[in-house]
Design a protein around this motif. Sequence first.
Motif, short mmCIF file in Angstrom:
data_model
loop_
_atom_site.label_atom_id
_atom_site.label_comp_id
_atom_site.label_asym_id
_atom_site.label_seq_id
_atom_site.Cartn_x
_atom_site.Cartn_y
_atom_site.Cartn_z
N ARG A 177 33.13 45.71 47.93
CA ARG A 177 33.57 44.88 46.81
C ARG A 177 32.76 43.58 46.76
N ASN A 178 32.18 43.32 45.63
CA ASN A 178 31.41 42.10 45.33
C ASN A 178 30.10 41.95 46.11
N LYS A 179 30.08 42.21 47.38
CA LYS A 179 28.83 42.15 48.16
C LYS A 179 28.69 43.43 48.98
N TYR A 180 27.45 43.93 49.06
CA TYR A 180 27.20 45.13 49.87
C TYR A 180 27.64 44.86 51.31
N ARG A 182 30.75 44.29 52.20
CA ARG A 182 32.08 43.63 52.24
C ARG A 182 33.15 44.67 51.89
N LYS A 185 39.02 46.50 50.71
CA LYS A 185 40.32 45.84 50.92
C LYS A 185 40.55 45.57 52.39
#
Length: 185
Positions: A177-180, A182, A185
């Motif tokens: 999510r948002n950054k490779y 990361r 959840k």
Amino acid sequence: MEFYEVIKNRKSIRKYTAKKVPEDVLERILEAARWAPSWANRQCTRYVVVDDPALFPNIVSGIVVGWGAPMLIITCADPSNSGHKGGKDYYMLDAGISMEHLILAAAAEGLGTCWIGGMFDEDSVKRALDIPENMRVVAVTPLGYPEENPLKSLVGSAMRSAIRADSRKPITETVFRNKYGRQLK
Ligand SMILES: Cc1cc2nc3c(=O)[nH]c(=O)nc-3n(C[C@H](O)[C@H](O)[C@H](O)COP(=O)(O)O)c2cc1C
């Protein structure tokens, strides 16, 4: 079958019964492939449906012939009728998406398929089926009714463990999510 059930139940099938695929079922499957998205809607993919078993040995390896499917579907595409951007050739994607529509539709009809990317010689396939020079053969799949548990039908235990067809990487390893890198959840 419900959509997600089709996704989960589809497995590569490597052993088939001799039962023929009814024409109306075949037509529905090909219709599903026809509606696939493609680069600029160019629809560069073409299929050759081969139901003459005499041709099979000229198309796929003896191993695949031995799986006993009554039909092969050959997926080819014209690279000049698709996109080329950033060093990427999109005809492979166009054909792959269309083929996956076909494969999922086949699964929904209770039919088996198996993506074959490596067990054919492109030049031999082209010669056997009069496929024009400008076309690339992207993939082949047998099409027919599955004979048995697809895992059991894999050729040899080495291949069975190498392919590990019943497993998938966990989402924590493949989706971010948002950054490779990361976690989702
Ligand atoms: C592009 C591509 C090429 C493949 N080529 C072959 C092949 O040459 N021979 C084969 O037996 N399976 C082939 N497969 C099937 C994969 O081994 C199979 O999809 C994978 O092990 C997952 O198993 P499943 O399809 O049963 O879920 C190929 C699959 C893809 C997507």
